[in-house]
Design a protein around this motif. Structure first.
Motif, short mmCIF file in Angstrom:
data_model
loop_
_atom_site.label_atom_id
_atom_site.label_comp_id
_atom_site.label_asym_id
_atom_site.label_seq_id
_atom_site.Cartn_x
_atom_site.Cartn_y
_atom_site.Cartn_z
N ASP A 6 3.38 81.87 -23.14
CA ASP A 6 4.46 82.83 -22.96
C ASP A 6 5.44 82.80 -24.12
OD1 ASP A 6 3.30 83.45 -20.54
OD2 ASP A 6 4.49 81.97 -19.43
N ALA A 7 5.65 81.61 -24.70
CA ALA A 7 6.63 81.49 -25.80
C ALA A 7 6.04 81.85 -27.15
CB ALA A 7 7.18 80.06 -25.84
N PHE A 8 4.73 82.15 -27.22
CA PHE A 8 4.07 82.41 -28.50
C PHE A 8 4.65 83.64 -29.18
CE2 PHE A 8 0.68 84.47 -30.94
CZ PHE A 8 0.37 83.46 -31.82
N ALA A 9 4.90 84.70 -28.43
CA ALA A 9 5.36 85.96 -29.03
C ALA A 9 6.76 85.84 -29.57
CB ALA A 9 5.29 87.07 -27.99
N GLN A 10 7.55 84.89 -29.02
CA GLN A 10 8.93 84.78 -29.48
C GLN A 10 9.12 83.63 -30.49
OE1 GLN A 10 11.12 87.04 -28.62
NE2 GLN A 10 9.55 88.08 -27.35
N HIS A 11 8.05 83.04 -30.89
CA HIS A 11 8.19 81.94 -31.85
C HIS A 11 8.67 82.49 -33.20
CE1 HIS A 11 7.15 78.49 -34.42
NE2 HIS A 11 7.27 77.76 -33.27
N ALA A 12 9.47 81.69 -33.92
CA ALA A 12 10.08 82.14 -35.18
C ALA A 12 9.03 82.47 -36.23
CB ALA A 12 11.04 81.07 -35.69
N LEU A 13 7.95 81.66 -36.33
CA LEU A 13 6.92 81.93 -37.34
C LEU A 13 6.22 83.25 -37.07
CD1 LEU A 13 5.35 78.36 -37.79
CD2 LEU A 13 6.85 79.57 -39.38
N VAL A 14 6.00 83.54 -35.79
CA VAL A 14 5.32 84.80 -35.46
C VAL A 14 6.22 85.99 -35.79
CG1 VAL A 14 4.34 86.14 -33.58
CG2 VAL A 14 3.94 83.67 -33.69
N LEU A 15 7.47 85.90 -35.38
CA LEU A 15 8.38 87.01 -35.64
C LEU A 15 8.62 87.21 -37.14
CD1 LEU A 15 10.99 86.36 -32.78
CD2 LEU A 15 9.15 88.06 -32.83
N ASP A 16 8.73 86.12 -37.88
CA ASP A 16 8.95 86.24 -39.33
C ASP A 16 7.75 86.88 -40.01
OD1 ASP A 16 10.49 85.59 -41.80
OD2 ASP A 16 8.75 84.32 -42.20
N GLY A 17 6.53 86.52 -39.60
CA GLY A 17 5.33 87.12 -40.20
C GLY A 17 5.24 88.60 -39.90
N LEU A 18 5.58 88.99 -38.69
CA LEU A 18 5.52 90.40 -38.34
C LEU A 18 6.55 91.21 -39.10
CD1 LEU A 18 4.94 90.11 -34.48
CD2 LEU A 18 3.28 90.75 -36.23
N ARG A 19 7.73 90.58 -39.36
CA ARG A 19 8.74 91.32 -40.13
C ARG A 19 8.30 91.52 -41.58
NH1 ARG A 19 12.46 88.26 -37.04
NH2 ARG A 19 12.55 86.69 -38.71
N ARG A 20 7.53 90.57 -42.17
CA ARG A 20 7.14 90.72 -43.58
C ARG A 20 6.02 91.76 -43.71
NH1 ARG A 20 7.65 85.20 -43.30
NH2 ARG A 20 5.39 84.96 -43.13
N PHE A 21 4.79 91.39 -43.38
CA PHE A 21 3.72 92.40 -43.49
C PHE A 21 2.54 92.12 -42.58
CE2 PHE A 21 0.83 89.78 -45.98
CZ PHE A 21 1.67 88.89 -46.61
N TRP A 22 2.74 91.21 -41.57
CA TRP A 22 1.64 91.02 -40.63
C TRP A 22 1.58 92.22 -39.69
CZ3 TRP A 22 2.25 85.24 -38.71
CH2 TRP A 22 1.97 84.36 -39.80
N ILE A 23 0.38 92.61 -39.41
CA ILE A 23 0.20 93.68 -38.43
C ILE A 23 0.18 93.09 -37.02
CG2 ILE A 23 -1.37 95.50 -37.63
CD1 ILE A 23 -2.38 95.73 -40.48
N SER A 24 -0.55 91.98 -36.89
CA SER A 24 -0.67 91.34 -35.57
C SER A 24 -1.10 89.90 -35.77
CB SER A 24 -1.68 92.06 -34.67
OG SER A 24 -2.98 91.96 -35.23
N VAL A 25 -0.84 89.08 -34.69
CA VAL A 25 -1.29 87.70 -34.67
C VAL A 25 -2.03 87.50 -33.36
CG1 VAL A 25 -0.61 85.29 -34.79
CG2 VAL A 25 0.71 87.00 -36.01
N THR A 26 -3.25 86.96 -33.42
CA THR A 26 -4.10 86.81 -32.23
C THR A 26 -4.48 85.35 -32.08
OG1 THR A 26 -4.99 89.02 -32.60
CG2 THR A 26 -6.19 87.58 -31.07
N TRP A 27 -4.30 84.86 -30.79
CA TRP A 27 -4.69 83.48 -30.47
C TRP A 27 -5.96 83.56 -29.65
CZ3 TRP A 27 -1.00 79.69 -27.41
CH2 TRP A 27 -1.65 78.44 -27.28
#
Length: 660
Positions: free
Chosen positions: A105-126
């Motif tokens: 549940d906390a994966f989507a709000q993790h700082a590394l995930v949010l920072d990557g999406l703000r730069r140029f990640w389209i999506s992150v999949t676990w």
């Protein structure tokens, strides 16, 4: 460029030769119409300029391509570094998941995930170990205005980064995958100065544009270069297209200027042609005269050399080079001592050189001796003259060289032939005189022998005759008979008859010869000793002729000792030599010796060391000994004096059969 000095062309007299110039060591014919040379040279110059422009264009293209390759590789390295940094962040996120400190549940709000999406990640999949999706951010359940979906656009081909997941025992527990937009990478990593120089595109294998920094296709005249985009985009390429196009060389300003220059030179050449027509007629006459002069120079077998004021050779013609056996290039530049000076005459040659350099060379020429490369001595005649340039200044010396070696050789041969003819003439005359004397003396000697026999018989019948007188008359008859035999044998020898060879005792022949000279020996006060080998076998020879040879050798020894200081000794020896096949007679004196003379010189006809000698004694002796198949020799005595010897063959059994 000036016409060459050496190796002039060989023209014919009917057609004047075309002038030739030396270009890079080779001869080329000059154009018959010299007025066209400015135009030809201008065209060559223009061609050179155009070739230079073409080379500059190629150099610019090569430089642009090299710079483009460098920039492309640099951009690719920056992009790769950025992707490597993103991969490192993704691995850091995977490490957080591996430590169980991050829940689903906390994966989507993790700082590394949010920072990557703000730069140029389209999506992150676990993904779990079975490849099932555990969490995907963003997912379809998120509202459109969620911060996790802000800035995410699905545009074009996307790249992906992955990081493996592991459980607490180190076994694979899944995979973490991040997708990104290549266009966003270009937007963030392309520097402004690079974007001003190039149109940067990300294309696939078919050339389709995936992402670009500019809208529109690449122009045909644009230079471009591609490099692989990296392992994260295996089917994509990074393409750089130069915005600055290099203008073709034929559209540049220098080409226009050169075209106008060629037109101007063409007009000037046309006007020059009209003026050159008169010059061509004068040149035609000059070429004809030059052809005559060249033909005359080639017909002369005279060597020519030129030297500067320091004595250095600056020019030699082919005749002189061939005369000395060198190439002209080997002689030019040589300084004294010259390579053709004889090594044993360097001092005399240097004195002549200094005299000539001082301007004191004989005007009528002088003779000198030079040495061919193979060591042969050449006799030459040299004529020196000052060398003056067009301004009248003395710059060196010019010489003409005549090779008179063959002439000298012919003169020497003619002189020797004349001497030989004179010798033959004197020998013929001497033979005629000797034959006449032998013929004329034969009659008086016969008469003397007859009268002596008559007187001896008359006195023998008279009682009380003096016995000493009878003995003297008997001796006189014997000597007269002996003289008659000598005259007869000499006459037969002069008429080239074979010697009357017979078995004889060589010791007895030598003793008889010494007895004949007893009075002369006593008059000169010479001590004569003999050493006759009693065991010496008989020899096959003419005793009278051999006696004359022995007597001549002893007489010559006595003549040499007549004016010598004491002691005066002559030793005569007979011995067996040459393996027992020859008997040898050796006459040794204590006189002054041979003085370096050889037997060939001593036996030379008309050669004599005596003031009143005819020079025929030893020559006749040598002929007699050679007719007996023997040899005459001479050498210096060890204690001073001379040794003269001769050999005659010993008697063989077959010789007795022939005489029988």
């Amino acid at each position: 460029m000036s016409p060459p000095i050496s190796a002039p062309p060989r023209p014919t007299l009917a057609v004047p030769p075309q002038p030739r110039w030396r270009v890079w060591g080779s001869f080329v014919s000059v154009m018959p119409h010299l007025w066209a040379w400015p135009l030809v040279l201008s065209l060559l110059f223009v061609g050179g300029v155009m070739a230079w422009l073409r080379s500059v264009e190629r150099a610019d293209l090569d430089s642009q391509r090299a710079e483009m390759i460098s920039d492309a590789l640099s951009l690719e390295a920056q992009v790769s570094n950025r992707l490597d940094a993103e991969a490192a962040r993704l691995r850091a996120l995977a490490d957080v998941i591996n430590t169980k400190s991050l829940s689903d549940d906390a994966f989507a709000q993790h700082a590394l995930v949010l920072d990557g999406l703000r730069r140029f990640w389209i999506s992150v999949t676990w993904l779990d170990a079975k490849g099932r999706i555990v969490v995907q951010v963003p997912d379809d359940s998120m509202p459109a205005h969620s911060s996790a979906r802000s800035g995410v656009e699905e545009r074009g081909l996307a790249g992906h980064l992955s990081a493996p997941l592991q459980n607490e025992v180190g076994k694979p527990a899944g995979l973490l995958v991040a997708r990104y937009l290549p266009a966003e990478v270009l937007r963030q990593k392309v520097p402004w100065w690079l974007a001003r120089k190039y149109d940067i595109r990300l294309v696939d294998e078919l050339g389709e544009v995936i992402a670009s920094t500019i809208d529109g296709p690449r122009l045909a005249r644009q230079a471009w270069y591609r490099v692989p985009a990296g392992p994260s985009l295996p089917q994509a390429f990074l393409e750089l297209s130069a915005r600055e196009t290099i203008k073709p060389w034929w559209r540049t300003l220098p080409v226009v200027l050169m075209t106008g220059f060629v037109l101007l030179i063409g007009g000037a050449s046309w006007m020059l042609r009209r003026q050159m027509q008169g010059v061509s007629r004068a040149e035609e006459a000059w070429r004809t005269e030059a052809a005559w002069r060249t033909a005359m120079e080639d017909s002369l077998a005279v060597g020519i050399r030129a030297r500067d004021l320091d004595g250095r050779l600056v020019y030699v013609n082919k005749t002189m080079a061939d005369m000395l056996g060198y190439q002209a290039e080997e002689l030019i530049g040589a300084m004294p001592p010259m390579p053709y000076w004889p090594s044993n005459e360097l001092e005399q040659a240097m004195q002549r050189h200094l005299r000539n350099m001082a301007g004191q060379a004989p005007r009528e020429g002088y003779e000198s001796r030079w040495q061919h490369r193979d060591g042969q001595i050449l006799e030459v005649v040299v004529f020196e003259a000052p060398l003056v340039d067009a301004k009248g200044q003395h710059i060196g010396w010019m010489a003409s060289i005549l090779n008179v070696t063959e002439r000298k050789r012919l003169e020497e041969r003619e002189r020797k032939q004349a001497d030989t003819m004179a010798h033959h003439s004197r020998l013929t005359m001497l033979g005629e005189v000797a034959s006449t004397l032998a013929h004329e003396l034969n009659q008086p000697l016969s008469a003397i022998a007859s009268y002596n026999a008559g007187v001896l018989n008359s006195l023998s019948r008279v009682p009380g005759s003096d016995p000493a007188l009878l003995i003297a008359l008997k001796r006189m008859g014997e000597q007269a008979s002996h003289a008659g035999r000598i005259v007869k044998r000499i006459r037969e020898f002069l008429t080239r008859r074979e010697p009357q060879r017979e078995p004889c005792d060589l010791n007895q022949v030598v003793a008889s010869a010494v007895a004949l000279l007893s009075r002369e020996i006593a008059r000169h006060g010479i001590a004569v000793t003999t050493e006759l080998d009693a065991s010496l076998p008989l020899v096959m020879a003419d005793p009278i002729l051999i006696e004359q040879v022995a007597a001549n050798l002893v007489r010559n020894a006595c003549d040499e000792l007549a004016h010598a200081d004491q002691p005066r000794r002559v030793h005569i020896q007979t011995l067996l030599g040459a393996g027992g096949r020859f008997a040898k007679v050796v006459v040794t004196d204590s006189g002054p010796g041979l003085g370096g003379r050889t037997i060939d010189q001593l036996c030379q006809p008309f050669y004599s060391t005596k003031s009143d000698g005819m020079g025929m004694g030893l020559a006749i002796c040598r002929s007699i000994i050679e007719l007996h198949y023997g040899g005459l020799d001479a050498e210096e005595a060890p204690g001073g004096g001379a040794i003269l010897s001769f050999t005659v063959p010993c008697l063989r059994p077959e010789d007795l059969e022939e005489t029988a």
